[in-house]
Scaffold this active site. Structure first.
Site, mmCIF file in Angstrom:
data_model
loop_
_atom_site.group_PDB
_atom_site.id
_atom_site.type_symbol
_atom_site.label_atom_id
_atom_site.label_comp_id
_atom_site.label_asym_id
_atom_site.label_seq_id
_atom_site.Cartn_x
_atom_site.Cartn_y
_atom_site.Cartn_z
ATOM 1 N N HIS A 7 0.832 -1.207 0.000
ATOM 2 C CA HIS A 7 0.000 0.000 0.000
ATOM 3 C C HIS A 7 0.866 1.256 0.000
ATOM 4 O O HIS A 7 1.589 1.521 0.951
ATOM 5 C CB HIS A 7 -0.873 -0.042 1.256
ATOM 6 C CG HIS A 7 -1.816 1.097 1.414
ATOM 7 N ND1 HIS A 7 -1.742 1.973 2.473
ATOM 8 C CD2 HIS A 7 -2.860 1.499 0.653
ATOM 9 C CE1 HIS A 7 -2.719 2.858 2.363
ATOM 10 N NE2 HIS A 7 -3.411 2.588 1.270
ATOM 11 N N HIS A 49 -0.878 10.781 -2.609
ATOM 12 C CA HIS A 49 -2.204 10.387 -2.135
ATOM 13 C C HIS A 49 -3.141 11.566 -1.901
ATOM 14 O O HIS A 49 -4.266 11.577 -2.391
ATOM 15 C CB HIS A 49 -2.095 9.559 -0.844
ATOM 16 C CG HIS A 49 -3.427 9.173 -0.286
ATOM 17 N ND1 HIS A 49 -4.125 9.974 0.604
ATOM 18 C CD2 HIS A 49 -4.214 8.097 -0.520
ATOM 19 C CE1 HIS A 49 -5.280 9.393 0.895
ATOM 20 N NE2 HIS A 49 -5.355 8.254 0.234
ATOM 21 N N LYS A 108 -7.117 9.495 -7.985
ATOM 22 C CA LYS A 108 -7.608 10.343 -6.895
ATOM 23 C C LYS A 108 -8.428 11.483 -7.488
ATOM 24 O O LYS A 108 -8.015 12.636 -7.484
ATOM 25 C CB LYS A 108 -6.429 10.900 -6.086
ATOM 26 C CG LYS A 108 -5.574 9.850 -5.404
ATOM 27 C CD LYS A 108 -6.330 9.018 -4.402
ATOM 28 C CE LYS A 108 -6.730 9.817 -3.183
ATOM 29 N NZ LYS A 108 -7.344 8.914 -2.163
ATOM 30 N N ASP A 226 0.391 -2.121 4.355
ATOM 31 C CA ASP A 226 1.573 -1.239 4.484
ATOM 32 C C ASP A 226 2.848 -2.052 4.719
ATOM 33 O O ASP A 226 3.955 -1.529 4.551
ATOM 34 C CB ASP A 226 1.403 -0.294 5.688
ATOM 35 C CG ASP A 226 0.268 0.699 5.503
ATOM 36 O OD1 ASP A 226 -0.097 0.982 4.349
ATOM 37 O OD2 ASP A 226 -0.262 1.197 6.522
#
Length: 242
Positions: A7, A49, A108, A226
């Site tokens: 991730h 992000h 995004k 992660d």
């Protein structure tokens, strides 16, 4: 066997969405990466992000207000010693030519409707010949339906925060080959039914041992985590099974 997607790269130990995090994820033996893309003011695809650069870099302001040249001057490794630029998607794809890793690209574009983002991403995927190694996901389901329409050869997967009734029916209706739900939003039964109906299930963000055990136990398609090293260690316990 359940695949392991890192991730934002190996973000448990390295600055998220940086080339270091991606390189280390591959070294750790992750099957895939998950990363996020946005557009700069001059239309370059960058890997970050948040809509703003504040949390993950040395700068302040919206990604969309920086030129590519300006955004590249920022340090994306705030907590570390080594300066790291915010990567471009081109940089990631150049590196992917040297390996076999899969890549889940999250668009995004839920809050900021980046004009032409889908076309730009798809054009690059095709240019680098990566159509069979990419999954495009987004919380903006209109966007991934549009991606499917212009590039049916590239896999799409809607992202969900909440549970959804019979998600395989929904996925089939929008021609998605997978779903990426929040791991706690759906039961084992729903995950299993979805996979039995031919839809891949890749929950996010799976970091606790108990959650990893739960998903490896039902042989989930993939987990997004992660910490790929921890995930590999736990997955080993399930690899012996017939």
């Amino acid at each position: 066997m359940t695949q392991i997607f890192a991730h934002r790269g190996y973000s448990a130990l390295f600055a998220e969405n940086t080339m270091s995090a991606f390189l280390e994820a591959e070294k750790a033996g992750a099957d895939g990466l998950e990363l996020d893309v946005q557009l700069t003011k001059d239309g370059e695809i960058v890997v970050i992000h948040d809509e703003k650069v504040d949390r993950t870099s040395s700068g302040t302001g919206f990604v969309k207000d920086f030129s590519f040249k300006e955004i590249r001057k920022l340090n994306a490794n705030k907590k570390g010693v080594k300066k790291e630029p915010i990567p471009s998607l081109i940089e990631v794809f150049e590196w992917m030519k040297s390996n076999k890793i899969m890549c889940n690209i999250e668009l995004k574009n839920g809050l900021i409707p980046y004009e032409g983002m889908e076309e730009k991403v798809i054009e690059l995927i095709r240019k680098y010949g990566l159509s069979d190694r990419i999954i495009i996901s987004s919380f903006n389901h209109y966007s991934i339906v549009y991606c499917y329409r212009i590039a049916p050869e590239i896999e799409t997967a809607p992202l969900f925060i909440e549970g959804i009734y019979m998600p395989w029916i929904y996925a089939q209706s929008i021609r998605a080959k997978g779903i990426h739900p929040k791991h706690s939003a759906m039961s084992d039964n729903i995950f299993i039914n979805t996979m039995e109906n031919g839809i891949a299930v890749r929950p996010y963000t799976v970091n606790k041992d108990t959650d990893m055990h739960r998903l490896f136990n039902i042989n989930c398609t993939a987990i997004i985590t992660d910490d790929p090293i921890k995930a590999k260690r736990i997955r080993k316990q399930y690899e012996k099974r017939p």
